[in-house]
Every structure is written in C-alpha cells, then in structure tokens.
Design a protein around this motif. Structure first.
Motif, PDB file in Angstrom:
ATOM      1  N   ALA A 134       0.814  -1.210   0.000  1.00  0.00           N
ATOM      2  CA  ALA A 134       0.000   0.000   0.000  1.00  0.00           C
ATOM      3  C   ALA A 134       0.848   1.261   0.000  1.00  0.00           C
ATOM      4  O   ALA A 134       0.435   2.298  -0.527  1.00  0.00           O
ATOM      5  CB  ALA A 134      -0.942   0.007   1.208  1.00  0.00           C
ATOM      6  N   LYS A 135       2.037   1.198   0.593  1.00  0.00           N
ATOM      7  CA  LYS A 135       2.811   2.407   0.856  1.00  0.00           C
ATOM      8  C   LYS A 135       4.063   2.576  -0.004  1.00  0.00           C
ATOM      9  O   LYS A 135       4.478   3.698  -0.278  1.00  0.00           O
ATOM     10  CB  LYS A 135       3.225   2.433   2.332  1.00  0.00           C
ATOM     11  CG  LYS A 135       2.072   2.676   3.297  1.00  0.00           C
ATOM     12  CD  LYS A 135       1.527   4.087   3.164  1.00  0.00           C
ATOM     13  CE  LYS A 135       0.558   4.424   4.278  1.00  0.00           C
ATOM     14  NZ  LYS A 135       0.048   5.805   4.171  1.00  0.00           N
ATOM     15  N   ASP A 136       4.713   1.496  -0.382  1.00  0.00           N
ATOM     16  CA  ASP A 136       6.017   1.594  -1.034  1.00  0.00           C
ATOM     17  C   ASP A 136       5.917   1.157  -2.483  1.00  0.00           C
ATOM     18  O   ASP A 136       6.027  -0.025  -2.802  1.00  0.00           O
ATOM     19  CB  ASP A 136       7.043   0.739  -0.278  1.00  0.00           C
ATOM     20  CG  ASP A 136       8.465   0.917  -0.814  1.00  0.00           C
ATOM     21  OD1 ASP A 136       8.663   1.743  -1.725  1.00  0.00           O
ATOM     22  OD2 ASP A 136       9.374   0.226  -0.321  1.00  0.00           O
ATOM     23  N   ASN A 137       5.669   2.133  -3.356  1.00  0.00           N
ATOM     24  CA  ASN A 137       5.587   1.884  -4.793  1.00  0.00           C
ATOM     25  C   ASN A 137       6.377   2.963  -5.521  1.00  0.00           C
ATOM     26  O   ASN A 137       6.781   3.964  -4.933  1.00  0.00           O
ATOM     27  CB  ASN A 137       4.121   1.902  -5.252  1.00  0.00           C
ATOM     28  CG  ASN A 137       3.306   0.803  -4.618  1.00  0.00           C
ATOM     29  OD1 ASN A 137       3.536  -0.375  -4.875  1.00  0.00           O
ATOM     30  ND2 ASN A 137       2.365   1.166  -3.758  1.00  0.00           N
ATOM     31  N   ASN A 138       6.598   2.768  -6.792  1.00  0.00           N
ATOM     32  CA  ASN A 138       7.336   3.757  -7.571  1.00  0.00           C
ATOM     33  C   ASN A 138       6.679   5.129  -7.452  1.00  0.00           C
ATOM     34  O   ASN A 138       5.475   5.271  -7.673  1.00  0.00           O
ATOM     35  CB  ASN A 138       7.376   3.326  -9.042  1.00  0.00           C
ATOM     36  CG  ASN A 138       8.208   4.262  -9.900  1.00  0.00           C
ATOM     37  OD1 ASN A 138       9.258   4.731  -9.477  1.00  0.00           O
ATOM     38  ND2 ASN A 138       7.738   4.530 -11.103  1.00  0.00           N
ATOM     39  N   ALA A 139       7.470   6.134  -7.048  1.00  0.00           N
ATOM     40  CA  ALA A 139       7.030   7.536  -6.940  1.00  0.00           C
ATOM     41  C   ALA A 139       5.937   7.753  -5.902  1.00  0.00           C
ATOM     42  O   ALA A 139       5.194   8.728  -5.983  1.00  0.00           O
ATOM     43  CB  ALA A 139       6.568   8.063  -8.302  1.00  0.00           C
ATOM     44  N   SER A 140       5.851   6.881  -4.913  1.00  0.00           N
ATOM     45  CA  SER A 140       4.776   7.017  -3.928  1.00  0.00           C
ATOM     46  C   SER A 140       5.164   7.874  -2.733  1.00  0.00           C
ATOM     47  O   SER A 140       4.322   8.146  -1.869  1.00  0.00           O
ATOM     48  CB  SER A 140       4.330   5.636  -3.430  1.00  0.00           C
ATOM     49  OG  SER A 140       5.366   4.990  -2.706  1.00  0.00           O
ATOM     50  N   ALA A 141       6.425   8.295  -2.638  1.00  0.00           N
ATOM     51  CA  ALA A 141       6.878   9.152  -1.539  1.00  0.00           C
ATOM     52  C   ALA A 141       7.343  10.481  -2.115  1.00  0.00           C
ATOM     53  O   ALA A 141       8.352  10.550  -2.819  1.00  0.00           O
ATOM     54  CB  ALA A 141       8.022   8.491  -0.767  1.00  0.00           C
ATOM     55  N   SER A 142       6.601  11.536  -1.812  1.00  0.00           N
ATOM     56  CA  SER A 142       6.945  12.867  -2.302  1.00  0.00           C
ATOM     57  C   SER A 142       7.406  13.735  -1.142  1.00  0.00           C
ATOM     58  O   SER A 142       6.813  13.705  -0.059  1.00  0.00           O
ATOM     59  CB  SER A 142       5.719  13.486  -2.974  1.00  0.00           C
ATOM     60  OG  SER A 142       5.955  14.827  -3.333  1.00  0.00           O
ATOM     61  N   LEU A 143       8.457  14.533  -1.377  1.00  0.00           N
ATOM     62  CA  LEU A 143       9.008  15.433  -0.364  1.00  0.00           C
ATOM     63  C   LEU A 143       9.438  16.737  -1.025  1.00  0.00           C
ATOM     64  O   LEU A 143       9.883  16.740  -2.169  1.00  0.00           O
ATOM     65  CB  LEU A 143      10.224  14.800   0.329  1.00  0.00           C
ATOM     66  CG  LEU A 143       9.978  13.556   1.188  1.00  0.00           C
ATOM     67  CD1 LEU A 143      11.283  12.835   1.470  1.00  0.00           C
ATOM     68  CD2 LEU A 143       9.274  13.932   2.486  1.00  0.00           C
ATOM     69  N   GLY A 144       9.331  17.851  -0.280  1.00  0.00           N
ATOM     70  CA  GLY A 144       9.835  19.100  -0.826  1.00  0.00           C
ATOM     71  C   GLY A 144       8.965  20.304  -0.440  1.00  0.00           C
ATOM     72  O   GLY A 144       8.091  20.192   0.416  1.00  0.00           O
ATOM     73  N   PRO A 145       9.167  21.447  -1.095  1.00  0.00           N
ATOM     74  CA  PRO A 145      10.172  21.636  -2.152  1.00  0.00           C
ATOM     75  C   PRO A 145      11.610  21.660  -1.623  1.00  0.00           C
ATOM     76  O   PRO A 145      12.539  21.279  -2.329  1.00  0.00           O
ATOM     77  CB  PRO A 145       9.786  22.978  -2.774  1.00  0.00           C
ATOM     78  CG  PRO A 145       9.092  23.709  -1.666  1.00  0.00           C
ATOM     79  CD  PRO A 145       8.359  22.661  -0.882  1.00  0.00           C
ATOM     80  N   PHE A 146      11.783  22.132  -0.366  1.00  0.00           N
ATOM     81  CA  PHE A 146      13.101  22.197   0.253  1.00  0.00           C
ATOM     82  C   PHE A 146      13.015  21.715   1.690  1.00  0.00           C
ATOM     83  O   PHE A 146      11.934  21.698   2.295  1.00  0.00           O
ATOM     84  CB  PHE A 146      13.637  23.643   0.268  1.00  0.00           C
ATOM     85  CG  PHE A 146      13.772  24.277  -1.075  1.00  0.00           C
ATOM     86  CD1 PHE A 146      14.873  24.017  -1.876  1.00  0.00           C
ATOM     87  CD2 PHE A 146      12.801  25.155  -1.549  1.00  0.00           C
ATOM     88  CE1 PHE A 146      14.998  24.603  -3.124  1.00  0.00           C
ATOM     89  CE2 PHE A 146      12.913  25.758  -2.781  1.00  0.00           C
ATOM     90  CZ  PHE A 146      14.020  25.477  -3.579  1.00  0.00           C
TER      91      PHE A 146
END
Length: 383
Positions: free
Chosen positions: A241-253
C-alpha cells in the motif's frame, strides 16, 4: 511566502542541473537557486551529519542557477526543459520512514462513524460515552496512558477494537518504512498509485529530517500517498500500500532549524491540502500539527535509538489528521484519486509541495540509486 511556493529561512535541497550527471546541492538566496555543492558536502546527508547544517548552508560559497520561480516552473512534470535546472527531492541517502495513526481526534471519529453506520444518534451516543471516559476532549487522550487504556478496554467491550486503534492510543507508535533511500520524488514530479488500487488518497504531512545521532535538524513537506483499499484488506499489505514507484513525495526544500525556525514552530504548523482534478473536482482539507497525539520527539525516539541505528540519518513522515470523505462521483461513493489530479500541500513555514497523480507503472522508473550516485561523485572528485 506569498505565492512563491517556498518560505524564507535556511533552505536546503537538490537539483538536476544541465552539464552534471549527478544531483547538485542547492539553497535559496535572494530568490535565486544557488548551487553550493563542494567536495565533502556533495550530498544532503553529509551536510545534515556535519553538526552545523544551517551554518554551513548559510556560509557556503555558491553559484546562482537562476530564479527559484523559473526553476520551480521547470520542475513540473510534462513542462520540463532539460536544458534548464529542475528540483529533485531534497533528500538523498537518508532512510525514508513514516509514522501512522498519530492523530487520535480523527482516528476515533472514524471509528465512531464506522460503528454508527450513518446513524447520527448512535454516533452522538458513542461519542458521549468516550468523552465521559476521557473527561475532556479527544485531543487530550495521551496514547499509552491509564486513561487511554480505559478507553481501549471500553471499546473492546463494545466490540469496536482494531489494529489501528492499538497503535492510535496504545503504548507503541506505528513506524514503517515508506521507501528506500534515493527513491523519493520532489516538487512538480508525478506521484504514483499502484494500478491495483481503486480507493486511494493523498496524505499531507510534515516530515522531519533526523541525523544519525537522532537530532532533529529541519523539516519539509511530504505526501505519504495511501492506498486505502490495499491496506484495508490487511495490515500485512502495508508495504504494498505504501512503497511503490514515486509514492513518496518530499519538498520543495528542507527548512533547517535556526534562530527563526524550530521544532516548536513545526508543532504549530497548519497544513492546507488542495486537490484539483481534470474533471473539475476540487477537494480542500487541512491538518493541524497541534492536534498530533504523539509528540514528534517521541515518534523520532520510536524510530531511532539503541534499538535501531541509521548511519545516514532518516526522514520521518509524522502522519496526518486528514481523511477525505467528500463524494466525488456520486452520493456515498467518497473520494478517490483520478489520474491527472494535482495535489498541493502548503504551510507558511515550509512552502508548497505540488505533484500530479499517475499510475506508479506510468511514472518515470526509479533508476538512479545510491551506487550510481557514489560512482558519479567519485568521478567528479567530490567525495
């Protein structure tokens, strides 16, 4: 901050810069993105582990890469000119961890709604019984406390206990691995949904930057993309459910702690969520860090310590009180993403993180890992 999408303060990030095969370390000065990559400080990890990250970023010599506004615009998927810089996720070698069920207020309200099955009077009755047990309001319930254990016993007696309530008000926090080092995506990138999911949502969160010694040195925004149907089938499917391609986004800084920004600032942050669909659908929501049931310090302590070390540090998503219930395709159908949705998460202290939703199988594949980064930095004589 205005509409700049980034705050004032001591900012640290990474960028893809034409002419370089490896990511460059950047900061913001006078509304320009500045490359501060130097030997020995060619990763965000190295700066975080220096013991004086904020001071290093403020004093490091650098070269302007252009206006931050132009580079943010160039970072949006589908609009990127490879001849110009674009932002990446602001972390690199750190482990990507997350905590769940950290807001008792929204957790118990969901349980109440579930048990009441749409009956307002049953909901009011159950809510009243719980409030009588607590003696005040739900936000005052301290996980693991004697009062929390009384609530747990009462809920078990009513047949409403669940594994989520266990980590929500029990003694142990839920900490899981959201993704592998180097796998997160940044501002403007596509975020991925596993194609098996038909019920999913964004999770707007603050993420803390933590050193190998357990010191919290800064924070950023995160979207802990969630597949509600997959996790709902079984908690043992949390990884799927949680760990897939591009599933964790962070930012912008990353905003580093300094005299004007601290963990106490983070604890009072108000997160705003905006989802805009290509179908014209708009969803707004918010999450108040002041309502978190476990302190950020306790969540970090549950993650790193004598029981578990992270030699390259970690980033920890702190959870959300947001649970979308607005109907999208008809009464009673609730919310789920559609491809093309643009998700924006904002706070005045950390800026705005925006991403467009796609299938994880259609997002750019993750190909640039730790070994490639280290080889590239070695070739450039930056290690």
């Amino acid at each position: 901050m205005g509409d700049r999408h980034y705050p004032d303060g001591t900012l640290l990030g990474r960028a893809r810069v034409p002419g370089y095969v490896h990511p460059r370390i950047v900061t913001v000065r006078n509304d320009e993105l500045v490359d501060i990559t130097t030997k020995g400080f060619a990763t965000v990890r190295d700066i975080a582990e220096s013991g004086s990250a904020a001071e290093h970023v403020r004093k490091a010599p650098g070269q302007s890469l252009g206006s931050v506004a132009a580079i943010l615009a160039n970072s949006i998927a589908g609009h990127t000119d490879d001849g110009l810089p674009s932002l990446l996720s602001p972390i690199d070698l750190q482990a990507i961890k997350a905590s769940g069920v950290t807001f008792v207020v929204s957790l118990l309200e969901r349980v109440i709604e579930e048990q009441a099955r749409g009956d307002k009077f049953r909901a009011d009755s159950l809510r009243g019984e719980i409030l009588e047990l607590i003696g005040t309001d739900l936000s005052a319930l301290v996980p693991g406390s004697e009062t929390a254990m009384k609530v747990k016993a009462a809920l078990i007696e009513k047949g409403v206990w669940s594994q989520y309530l266990e980590v929500g008000i029990g003694p142990d926090a839920e900490i899981f691995t959201k993704g592998q080092p180097m796998s997160s995506v940044g501002y403007g990138a596509e975020v991925g949904l596993h194609p098996v999911s038909s019920w999913n949502n964004p999770e707007p969160e603050v993420a803390l930057v933590v050193t190998s010694k357990g010191e919290i040195i800064g924070a950023t925004l995160g979207n802990d993309v969630n597949l509600r149907d997959v996790e709902g089938r079984s908690a043992l499917l949390l990884g799927k459910a949680k760990d897939n391609n591009a599933s964790a986004s962070l930012g912008p800084f990353i905003r580093l702690f300094d005299g004007d920004f601290s963990l106490e600032t983070v604890k009072q942050s108000e997160l705003a969520l905006l989802v805009k669909g290509e179908d014209g659908f708009v969803l707004e929501g918010h999450s108040s860090m002041s309502q978190i049931s476990r302190t950020p310090e306790s969540l970090v302590a549950a993650t790193i310590g004598e029981h578990h070390q992270y030699p390259d540090g970690l980033v920890l998503y702190l959870g959300t009180m947001f649970a979308p219930v607005k109907d999208r395709d008809g009464v009673g159908k609730g919310f789920t993403h559609k491809l093309g949705d643009v998700v924006s998460i904002s706070t005045s202290e950390l800026g705005t993180l925006s991403n467009r939703v796609n299938l994880s199988t259609k997002c750019p594949p993750w190909t640039y890992g730790t070994s490639t980064l280290l080889r590239d930095l070695a070739k450039a004589d930056l290690l």
